[in-house]
Write an enzyme that holds these catalytic residues in place. Structure first.
Site, short mmCIF file in Angstrom:
data_model
loop_
_atom_site.label_atom_id
_atom_site.label_comp_id
_atom_site.label_asym_id
_atom_site.label_seq_id
_atom_site.Cartn_x
_atom_site.Cartn_y
_atom_site.Cartn_z
N HIS A 93 33.60 51.31 39.22
CA HIS A 93 32.61 51.01 40.19
C HIS A 93 33.16 50.22 41.26
CE1 HIS A 93 31.07 47.72 37.80
NE2 HIS A 93 30.95 47.10 39.13
N ASP A 229 33.61 52.66 32.38
CA ASP A 229 33.64 52.29 33.75
C ASP A 229 34.97 51.46 33.92
OD1 ASP A 229 33.29 51.02 36.27
OD2 ASP A 229 31.22 50.20 35.70
N SER A 661 32.86 41.85 37.69
CA SER A 661 33.31 43.21 37.23
C SER A 661 34.66 43.29 37.28
CB SER A 661 32.32 44.08 38.08
OG SER A 661 31.24 44.48 37.40
N1 ARG Z 1 25.41 46.68 37.22
C1 ARG Z 1 26.84 46.63 37.67
C2 ARG Z 1 27.19 45.77 38.61
O1 ARG Z 1 26.26 44.97 38.99
C3 ARG Z 1 27.38 48.09 37.72
C4 ARG Z 1 26.84 48.83 38.85
C5 ARG Z 1 27.58 49.96 39.43
N2 ARG Z 1 27.10 51.22 38.42
C6 ARG Z 1 25.93 51.89 39.19
N3 ARG Z 1 25.39 52.85 38.32
N4 ARG Z 1 25.10 51.68 40.15
O2 ARG Z 1 28.02 46.02 39.47
N1 ASP Z 2 28.21 44.60 37.55
C1 ASP Z 2 28.60 43.30 38.04
C2 ASP Z 2 29.82 43.39 38.93
O1 ASP Z 2 30.12 44.31 39.62
C3 ASP Z 2 28.72 42.21 37.04
C4 ASP Z 2 27.40 41.67 36.77
O2 ASP Z 2 26.62 41.41 37.53
O3 ASP Z 2 27.29 41.29 35.36
O4 ASP Z 2 30.38 42.29 39.12
#
Ligand code: ARG
Ligand code: ASP
Length: 739
Positions: A93, A229, A661
């Site tokens: 991502h 990921d 991330s």
């Molecule tokens: N929650 C994670 C972050 O805040 C991953 C986001 C990417 N994935 C998604 N399905 N939108 O970055």
């Molecule tokens: N998914 C988040 C990021 O892209 C990480 C988090 O918020 O824990 O940095």
């Protein structure tokens, strides 16, 4: 007795639970002073110098911040170096934008994945950079010199600006480095970070979305998780190993330090550490701020996004092209939407506001015990309460502007088109040509991912929310037409806008831009979407932004005071500074958790879970055939668990946030065991309040990455560059969590 042990004992006495609360994102230069002892007790085998040093190569030299070159101060993700030839691992991502940019219908790398089979096939990414931290330094005395308790705020601010500018200029060494001084502890301290930015970063590989984004937005922020990921890049440098823009002459970068990769797996209780660039946390807010966020701001944002996600979902399910066009937008909207929902639930479960109030009561009691403290802090909480009460409606309106009107794609495009007004009679033809060309370029990019009906429906959603929820005094004038001409019918108003404006139509807008002359300015200014944009900007700039900014700056002053007071009040506690996109180290243990009554979540997932989730009818759960074959044949190579299962993700108690991330997750010897990519649903309130029982970071097991590269993608030649290690570190048990 040592302060930390004492604190630990006090903690046991107080809450009778964890010896090690792993809350905290620590500055690398203060590790020895504050946390090294606790880290060692938990099993860490290295020294603070091994992590951060300015005299020798150290682990920090193998960690990079990912940046967009137009704003290199902001690290949108983290990455780590895993080969002597500059190979870099980060999340799928995080590389998503780059992968999407290279994807076309013929070469759809998002769907099918991409692997460069040799270096010449690696794909350059304009605008993408990585930053290496050279050093950090406490510059508080220099920044705050000449400032006393009597200095008024304005003078204070300008002195600070001048001092910071001087420090940054000197540290940049004529532009060799990027130097940035940032406030910490709400402006009580200042630290300088010096970075070197590399500007040629090429895409090496990415799994298909069916692996890299498996589970999509449904599984996002959740455990148990099965998302692969990750993506891979390579840093290039000039022949002297120095930063250079993309050139065929460039060569793979030779890093000062490379992470070894441990493939013996993780077990509950193992020490883990995360290094990287957490973006923003606000752990020390007063109760009123948490109330505002929880009761006013989050519900508004959640309501708006719930609706736009419904609109997008319906449109994307109907048409595969719309699915591609709006995939990235929907993912972005869904990501924060889901986080805010989890955050509010967590704040409620923790009774966060009451906890903060309790702290504030204790604080005030302490304040009232001394005349000098009364003088300094006596009015603090009353002033906070007044300011937040005043701020709430403005802050809500501010949020609505950005969640609705300014979030609309066509309104944004209308805004870009107002740049044409810079063309007047005196403008040189080359300047005019350049401006038009640039604008046409953004217009073309815009319409590649544009679907009129979807956009129009989103527009209608946005306008409805703004129209119904926001005080009429803050409405752009054109919204009055909804009452005067359309009997309160937002749908009719929307149809009228889309029938009158040229902005949503490339066949009208394109020629208008290419034929633009100053004589057409009137036509531009009359376009209803341009009107809506300009009036909204005007209202925002005159009635909202100045008040929000002014109030926020008064609040910042209170934050500074409160932070100072809290640190005096809890003088035994070691405070960590809120995340601010600077380099941090978090540490914790591989750990499971209990999300609800009677349920315990195991700390790791396996490929079996992917097969269980397999559902060819649902886009996000379609498991690729090849992966199924590998599963059936148990063809896991040397990457399996001792029991023969294939690991995918694991959870640990490292305190992380957005920006972390892609961060390396390391074992007690500083070897790579995973890549951080998310947090659990029950722990998303950790940006405001950390709960050691519930907050977990989610990491992709490095063995799953290697398995996918080697067995799934057949790109095993990349592994030759990496240093895989299978000597199990002796498992001296870390001090166990006392339950
Ligand atoms: N929650 C994670 C972050 O805040 C991953 C986001 C990417 N994935 C998604 N399905 N939108 O970055
Ligand atoms: N998914 C988040 C990021 O892209 C990480 C988090 O918020 O824990 O940095």
């Amino acid at each position: 007795m040592n302060r930390i042990i004492l604190l630990g004992l006090v903690a046991i006495l107080l809450i009778g639970k964890t010896v090690f609360a792993n809350e905290g994102m620590w500055l690398p230069i203060l590790l020895e002073k504050y946390t090294m002892e606790q880290m060692r007790q938990q099993g860490f085998k290295l020294t603070a110098e091994d992590l951060y040093s300015i005299n020798q190569a150290c682990l920090k030299d193998a960690v990079v911040g990912l940046v967009h070159l137009e704003n290199p101060h902001h690290h949108f993700c983290t990455g780590e170096i895993v080969s002597t030839q500059g190979l870099l691992l980060t999340n799928h991502h995080c590389g998503y934008g780059a992968i999407q940019n290279h994807s076309t219908l013929e070469n759809d790398y998002l769907t099918y994945g991409f692997w460069a089979m040799e270096k010449s096939e690696e794909l350059p990414n304009e605008g993408l950079g990585v930053s290496f931290l050279k050093r950090m330094e406490d510059v508080t005395p220099q920044v705050l010199s000449q400032i006393t308790g009597n200095t008024d705020e304005q003078t204070r601010d300008s002195l600070i600006d001048v001092h910071i500018a001087g420090i940054e200029l000197a540290a940049s060494e004529n532009g060799t480095y990027l130097a940035k001084v940032k406030p910490f502890f709400a402006g009580n301290e200042y630290y300088l970070s010096v970075y070197k930015i590399y500007r040629d970063v090429r895409l090496v590989g990415a799994p298909p979305s069916a692996i890299g984004k498996f589970g999509g937005d449904t599984d996002n922020w959740m455990w148990p998780r099965h998302t692969g990921d990750f993506s891979m890049f390579r840093i290039y440098a000039d022949k002297n190993n120095e930063p250079a823009g993309y050139s065929e002459e460039n060569v793979p970068f030779t890093p000062a330090k490379v992470f070894d990769i441990a493939i013996d797996g993780v077990q509950k209780g193992d020490f883990t550490m995360v290094m990287g660039y957490p973006g923003t946390t606000t752990e020390y807010l007063p109760s009123m701020a948490v109330t505002m966020q929880k009761e006013t701001i989050n519900p508004g944002r959640i309501k708006i996004r719930t609706q736009s996600l419904n609109t997008l979902k319906t449109a994307m399910e109907k048409d595969p092209l719309v699915r591609i066009q709006y995939a990235s937008k929907a993912a972005g909207i869904a990501n924060s939407w889901k986080k805010w929902i989890g955050e509010n639930k967590g704040l409620t479960r923790l009774d966060a506001v009451a906890k903060k109030q309790e702290l504030e009561e204790g604080f005030m009691e302490w304040v009232n015990q001394s005349e000098s403290r009364k003088k300094e802090y006596g009015l603090l909480l009353t002033e906070y309460a007044e300011l937040y009460k005043f701020l709430a409606p403005y802050s809500l309106t501010h949020n609505y502007f950005f969640e609705t009107i300014f979030e609309s794609d066509v309104i944004d495009l209308a805004g870009k088109c107002t740049l044409l007004k810079q063309i007047n009679k005196g403008t040189a033809p080359e300047k005019t040509g350049e401006l038009k060309n640039n604008l046409m370029e953004s217009v073309n990019v815009f319409f590649k991912d544009y679907h009129l009906k979807t956009d129009q429906k989103l527009f209608e959603d946005y306008i409805s929310f703004f129209y119904y929820d926001i005080d009429k005094n803050f409405h752009p004038e054109i919204l009055r037409l909804i009452d005067t001409d359309f009997k309160g019918d937002v749908n009719a108003f929307t149809q009228w806008i889309y029938s009158q404006s040229m902005i949503p139509y490339p066949d009208k807008l394109g020629p208008f831009i290419s034929d633009y002359t100053p004589a057409k300015q009137k036509k531009l200014e009359k376009d209803p979407l341009v009107v809506l944009f300009s009036q909204s900007l005007q209202v925002y700039r005159t009635l909202i932004n100045p008040i929000v900014t002014e109030t926020q700056s008064k609040i910042s002053k209170l934050h500074r005071l409160y932070m100072k007071g809290l640190r005096e009040y809890q003088s035994n506690k070691i405070f960590y500074p809120d995340a601010n996109s600077t380099f941090r180290v978090s540490f914790g243990q591989v750990d499971d958790y209990k999300p609800m009554d009677a349920v315990t979540y195991r700390y790791y997932t396996t490929l079996t879970g992917i097969m269980e989730k397999d559902n060819p009818g649902i886009y996000d759960y379609k498991v690729p055939e090849h992966l199924k074959r590998l599963y059936c044949n148990k063809d896991f190579g040397r990457y399996a668990n001792p029991d023969g299962s294939m690991p995918v993700c694991f959870t640990a108690s490292n305190h992380t946030t957005g920006g972390n991330s892609g961060s390396p997750v390391l074992n007690s010897r500083g070897q790579l065991i995973g890549i951080n990519f998310d947090r659990n649903w029950e722990g998303t309130m950790s940006d405001l309040m950390y709960d050691p029982d519930m907050c977990r970071n989610i990491a992709l097991d490095v063995r799953y990455i290697l398995f996918i590269i080697d067995k799934y993608a057949g790109a095993g030649y990349l592994l030759d560059e990496m240093n895989l290690i299978k000597s199990k570190p002796s498992r001296e048990l870390p001090v166990q969590i006392a339950q």
